[in-house]
Structure formats: C-alpha cells, structure tokens
Motif scaffolding. Structure first.
Motif, PDB file in Angstrom:
ATOM      1  N   ASN A  82      -0.761  11.327  72.652  1.00 13.22           N
ATOM      2  CA  ASN A  82       0.020  11.273  73.888  1.00 13.22           C
ATOM      3  C   ASN A  82       1.422  10.722  73.647  1.00 13.22           C
ATOM      4  N   ARG A  83       1.520   9.684  72.828  1.00  8.92           N
ATOM      5  CA  ARG A  83       2.829   9.062  72.591  1.00  8.92           C
ATOM      6  C   ARG A  83       3.780  10.033  71.883  1.00  8.92           C
ATOM      7  N   GLU A  84       3.285  10.744  70.879  1.00  7.60           N
ATOM      8  CA  GLU A  84       4.163  11.631  70.129  1.00  7.60           C
ATOM      9  C   GLU A  84       4.594  12.841  70.948  1.00  7.60           C
ATOM     10  N   ILE A  85       3.719  13.321  71.810  1.00 10.13           N
ATOM     11  CA  ILE A  85       4.094  14.444  72.676  1.00 10.13           C
ATOM     12  C   ILE A  85       5.075  13.986  73.749  1.00 10.13           C
ATOM     13  N   GLU A  86       4.760  12.887  74.405  1.00  4.69           N
ATOM     14  CA  GLU A  86       5.598  12.424  75.521  1.00  4.69           C
ATOM     15  C   GLU A  86       6.941  11.884  75.047  1.00  4.69           C
ATOM     16  N   SER A  87       7.026  11.417  73.806  1.00  5.86           N
ATOM     17  CA  SER A  87       8.292  10.873  73.310  1.00  5.86           C
ATOM     18  C   SER A  87       9.373  11.934  73.205  1.00  5.86           C
ATOM     19  N   VAL A  88       8.978  13.208  73.161  1.00  5.48           N
ATOM     20  CA  VAL A  88       9.964  14.293  73.108  1.00  5.48           C
ATOM     21  C   VAL A  88       9.954  15.085  74.416  1.00  5.48           C
ATOM     22  N   SER A  89       9.465  14.450  75.486  1.00  3.92           N
ATOM     23  CA  SER A  89       9.412  15.070  76.827  1.00  3.92           C
ATOM     24  C   SER A  89       8.491  16.291  76.849  1.00  3.92           C
TER      25      SER A  89
END
Length: 427
Positions: A82-89
């Motif tokens: 989740n963090r890696e996906i959401e960090s790039v919107s």
C-alpha cells in the motif's frame, strides 16, 4: 463497491470508447490486451482478470482469495504494498463478481511500470499469511455487499434480494449470502488460487501510453510457471427457458407501490448486447425516455419508470423498475407490459430509437477518458471470447446498429417476464 474507481465503472455499465487495441497471446496461454485511449491521459491502468468468481466455490471464497493476494507477497507485506503504490498517487484494488475476479492498479504514467510490477507480484507470489486471513475476516466492512460491484451500475450484490425474487429458480437468482462465514483456512484459499489463477486462465489488460516492451518483459518474468486446470469448470450462467411469473409482497411502509419487471437478456458482448444497450437508453433513461415521455407523460410526479441492463460474460438481465401511487401497481404493470408487447411487435418509434443511439453515444464519449474503464472493458471483452476489433468501440459503431436489429433483440428478450410487485404500506 463504494470506492471511487468503481463508481467510474458504475457510471459506464456497458460501453466504452477504445482507441488502438492490440492483443498478444503468450506460450503459456496468458492473453495481453493493450489499449491506447483516443484521448491523451497522464494516467495508465492495468487489470489482471481471472475467469473465476463466486459461482466457482462457497460464498465469499473467491472474494476472500482475491483479496488475500493484496495482503502480502514473498517480497512485500501489506503495508509495503500500500505504501509503495500510494506514495506515487497510485491505487490498487481487488474486485470479484459471480464469474470473474480481478486485480487492478492505476498510476501516473511515469510510475506505472513500478506499480504494474507490484500488481503482477501480488497475482503470482502471494503468501496467504494466516494472520492476514484472520484480520480480513475480523472486519465486517471488508465484506460489505457494496464492495463487490463489478463493471455494472446496480451490481449483482447490491440488488441481490430483488434479483433473487425476480429470477428464483434461474441461475440469475443465485442467493449470494451477505453474512460472512467463518474465516477460510489458508489451505482452502490456496487451493482455489491454484485451480484458477494460472496463465491460461488469465487476461492482462493495460490502458495508457506506456512502454509495451517493458510490460511484456514484466509479464514474462512473473508468469513463468503454470498450474493444473480443473478437468471440469463450473457451468457459466446462460439464458434458459422460463415461464412468466409474478410475485406480490406486502407493504414495506413506503408511499408507493413498487414494480419490477425482469427479463433474462444477452450476456456481455454476445449477440444482441449492443441492441440491448440502446433499448436501455431509449426505454426509461430519464424523462426523455419512452415510458416517461410517451406512456406516462402527465404523471411524472406520481409514476416513474427506470430501466437497467446488466451483463457479464455468460449472463445478463434487463429490468424495468416503476413506482406508482398506492394501489395502482397492477394497473401500471399492465400498461408497461402492453407497451413492451407493442415494442416487440412493432419496434421502437423512430424518435425513440434515435434517442437511444444518441444517449449511448454520449455515454461512450463521456467514458472514453477513463483509462481504468478502458482496461477493464478490454479485459472483459477478451474474457467473453471476442476479438478486440469486434467490440462496440466507437460512436460510429453504435450508429450502425439498425432499428430492425433493435426490434429483433426486443422480440427475443422481452418474453416471459418475471414480475415482482411490492405494495405500499399505506391503506
């Protein structure tokens, strides 16, 4: 599904506008569909679609299994995904229907390659952690019926109580229970995963202006092994022979009689699919539709009629929903059925046919900007066994559907209605 990107799917329901499409079939049977939308977009999307769903196991097994794929892999845990996906919107989701399961991701074009790798990782290297399985089962909101809508506006789960009454005895009336069962053992979910999530049962659809060579390389790096396919697959839903039925239920405390008139209808991208989309738009879509404008023009404040057509590979149904003043439900039902018979025998009036075409074309134009919708539609088209070039992909294609073809669809579909009337609670 209550989440924002499913609302995009709900708004589109039937048709989407494609740009250039290209298909590739890998040696292991996996199918890849590229779609480059007509309108430039800074967003790219991908859908990994598996031809298995709630019809292929106990209630919620397909759904829980599909969701588990996002809770941890051999490389990342749930928080890292989740963090890696959401960090790039970006956004990553898992959705399941009666016959299909899908993982989706969408992200800015510049970050798409990294997000697509994570999506592929989730589909092929899930660990099925027992703690995550228990956590998922412990939160009722994870299994809310609204989270299972799939490429439709009304949703097979959202209208399940009505559909069950309308189509009782038909596969369309499958009673999907909303109360979650006890947590599925890890072994049971892994077994389901092993049966269905294999290359030759998988479609990957990518929409957006991305590096296609990188997409192909990523797929080849993750789907390098196959799994045994079951000898016999669960039969898919299909249109069957039915007699007309009617059910009347007691008042629900409302101020109206409510009437549902349902028909089994063409499945997604099967013959008659485009014609049914036009009929939906022409018959009861807003105040300019056939029923509101011609049949009940002076009663718009007391009688309203809406239509919706839902379809997936192997199944579909068309429903007219009406509200009437208390005690008038039977009369309104008879009027609607008489008009449906007129349409079956004589077709739509020319102005109504043109209205249905224009509204369908307008829907295509509005939806063409959504890359996730394009990817989803392309994946479903491939699941339906249709070549990419055969789909209804443009406003011009809709305009080529003739009034005679629309009438032929009506003659085939609008027979043997299933009717449900819920009377008002008022006396």
């Amino acid at each position: 599904m209550k989440r924002e990107w499913t609302l995009i799917w709900l708004a589109a329901a039937a048709l989407s506008c494609f740009g250039r499409t290209e298909e590739k079939v890998f040696k292991n049977g996996l199918r890849l569909v590229f779609t480059e939308p007509d309108h430039p977009s800074a967003i790219a999307s991908a859908v990994i679609l598996v031809e298995a769903g709630e019809a292929d196991g106990p209630p919620l097994l397909a759904r829980r299994t599909n969701r588990m794929l996002l809770t941890g892999t051999e490389i990342r845990n749930r928080q890292q995904i989740n963090r890696e996906i959401e960090s790039v919107s970006g956004q990553i989701r898992a959705v399941t229907s009666l016959t299909l399961s899908a993982l989706t991701v969408q992200a800015p074009v510049g970050s798409f390659a990294a997000c697509f790798k994570i999506l592929c990782e989730c589909a092929t290297k899930a660990t099925f952690d027992s703690i995550e399985a228990a956590r998922m089962a412990a939160f009722p909101e994870d299994d809310s019926p609204g989270d299972n809508l799939f490429f439709t506006r009304k949703g097979f789960w959202n209208d399940a109580p009505i559909r069950f009454k309308l189509f009782s005895g038909s596969p369309l009336g499958a009673d999907l229970k909303e109360n979650p069962p006890a947590p599925f053992p890890r072994e049971e979910m892994e077994s389901f995963y092993g049966r269905w999530y294999r290359p030759d049962n998988t479609i990957v659809s990518v929409a957006g202006r991305v590096n296609r060579a990188d997409v192909v390389k990523t797929i080849e790096s993750f789907w390098n092994t196959g799994r045994q396919r079951p000898d016999e697959r669960v039969p898919r839903f299909s249109k069957g022979e039915r007699d007309s039925t009617e059910t009347v239920t007691a008042g629900d405390g409302g101020d109206f009689d409510r009437i549902w008139i349902g028909y089994e209808a063409p499945a997604f991208m099967s013959p008659g699919y485009g014609e049914m989309c036009i009929l939906e738009m022409a018959l009861a879509s807003g105040r300019t539709g056939y029923f509101q404008n011609r049949v009940f023009p002076g009663a718009s404040n007391s009688v309203t009629v809406q239509s919706y057509y839902q379809s997936a590979p192997g199944m579909g149904y068309f429903v007219l929903y009406a509200q009437s003043p208390p005690g008038k439900g039977q009369a309104v039902k008879k009027t609607i059925l008489a008009e449906m018979e007129n349409i079956r025998t004589g077709g739509l009036p020319e102005t109504c046919y043109q209205l249905g075409v224009r509204k369908t074309q307008s829907r295509i134009a509005i939806n063409s900007q959504f890359t996730l919708l394009n990817a989803s539609f392309a994946a479903m088209t491939a699941a339906g066994g249709n070549a990419a070039e055969s789909q209804i992909e443009s406003k011009n294609a809709v305009g080529r559907i003739t009034p005679v073809e629309v009438r032929r669809a009506a003659q085939t579909v609008f027979i043997h209605p299933s009717i449900l009337i819920r009377t008002s609670g008022r006396r």
